[in-house]
Design a protein around this motif. Sequence first.
Motif, short mmCIF file in Angstrom:
data_model
loop_
_atom_site.label_atom_id
_atom_site.label_comp_id
_atom_site.label_asym_id
_atom_site.label_seq_id
_atom_site.Cartn_x
_atom_site.Cartn_y
_atom_site.Cartn_z
N ILE A 140 0.84 -1.21 0.00
CA ILE A 140 0.00 0.00 0.00
C ILE A 140 0.87 1.25 0.00
O ILE A 140 0.64 2.20 -0.77
N ALA A 141 1.88 1.28 0.86
CA ALA A 141 2.75 2.46 0.96
C ALA A 141 3.53 2.69 -0.33
O ALA A 141 3.60 3.82 -0.83
N VAL A 142 4.10 1.64 -0.89
CA VAL A 142 4.89 1.78 -2.12
C VAL A 142 4.00 2.19 -3.29
O VAL A 142 4.37 3.04 -4.11
N THR A 143 2.81 1.59 -3.38
CA THR A 143 1.88 1.96 -4.46
C THR A 143 1.51 3.43 -4.38
O THR A 143 1.50 4.14 -5.39
N ALA A 144 1.19 3.90 -3.18
CA ALA A 144 0.83 5.31 -3.01
C ALA A 144 1.99 6.22 -3.40
O ALA A 144 1.81 7.23 -4.10
N TYR A 145 3.19 5.86 -2.96
CA TYR A 145 4.37 6.69 -3.25
C TYR A 145 4.64 6.75 -4.75
O TYR A 145 4.82 7.84 -5.32
N LEU A 146 4.70 5.58 -5.39
CA LEU A 146 5.01 5.55 -6.82
C LEU A 146 3.91 6.20 -7.66
O LEU A 146 4.20 6.90 -8.64
N ALA A 147 2.67 5.98 -7.27
CA ALA A 147 1.56 6.57 -8.03
C ALA A 147 1.58 8.09 -7.91
O ALA A 147 1.33 8.80 -8.90
N LEU A 148 1.87 8.59 -6.71
CA LEU A 148 1.96 10.04 -6.54
C LEU A 148 3.13 10.62 -7.32
O LEU A 148 3.03 11.71 -7.89
N ARG A 149 4.26 9.90 -7.33
CA ARG A 149 5.40 10.36 -8.13
C ARG A 149 5.04 10.41 -9.62
O ARG A 149 5.38 11.37 -10.32
N ALA A 150 4.36 9.37 -10.09
CA ALA A 150 3.97 9.33 -11.51
C ALA A 150 2.98 10.44 -11.83
O ALA A 150 3.08 11.09 -12.89
#
Length: 360
Positions: free
Chosen positions: A101-111
């Motif tokens: 969940i944390a990694v998905t949120a981080y990467l999605a926000l970066r994208a």
Amino acid sequence: MSGRSSLPLLGPLLGRRPLLPILLALLAAAIFLADTVTNLEIAVAVFYVVIVLIAVRYLDRRGVAMVAAACMTLTVLSFFLTRAGAVPAGVVNCAISLVAIAVTAYLALRAAAAEAQAREAQAQLAHITRVTMLGELTASIAHELNQPLAAIMLNGNAARRWLAGGNPDEAGKAAERIVRDAERASELIKRLRGLTRKAAGKAIWLDVNQLISDTLTLVETEAGRAHVALRAELAGQLPRAQADPVQIQQVILNLILNALEAVSGEEERDVTIVTSPGRSGEIVIEVRDSGCGLNGVELDHVFDAFYTTKPEGLGMGLAISRSIVESHGGRIWAQPAVPRGAAFFFSLQAGRTGSRGSDQ
């Protein structure tokens, strides 16, 4: 227990912003319930990443962070409420789900941030291109603006003479002409301010024929100086298109300026702008020239960034035009003209009827 995503079924509803919190809450509740009633060995909580991805598309950064935090909280709560299964396996699955969940949120926000920066850079480049085009049209714009200003001066002097001669009726007519010419100058300045503004555009129900007529006033003097016959063949009763007039005018200007450059040095110098109804309710705008044509031009790459056949060209005008047209749901293409020259087309999705055609 299988963990299928219901995202395809929710797709039509997710676009409705007022329903989005309810839909996300229902989806989170379903995942929480499934995660709680299944064994600890089954990592159902990993499906919270679907909620995070939906949130990234429709919410701002703060909203996404709150959704991700809520999903992580539900994951931990579900671990403590689950009674069946081995605890060590549950700890591992809980940790995996939290990290996912944390990694998905981080990467999605970066994208999402990178995409926003790309859009901003593209908007800046489009603005620079518009200003550059207007710089090329300085003489034409000055001439077009000077005409109503000169007429205002002449009518103002005429009105003074009529008043001095005791003829108020003629003075009133001169005043009416002053108002008309002042409105003409004001409209021209308004169009120029629109082309030079950096603010995000706004889509309106657009009369394409009228927009082309307005655009031609900016290039008529330039065409005259280059001894180019500039014609418009505008279809009658065209439907309106929902589009940003500033951006569409930029596309039209770019294609016309390219056509004027293409016929420079040619014996026959003709540039024609044509509007017509297209397939599936489209409006098609064509800019056709009598230049040397598209020999040596790779049609598959003519709209690519930095592709140019001009010695001093940057190769960005057509690329920006394609981006603008596609953002409006249209398409843009080029093909050889008959009997010679090149023809560039772009289409817009039609909406309402009511545009009048004319020939210039």
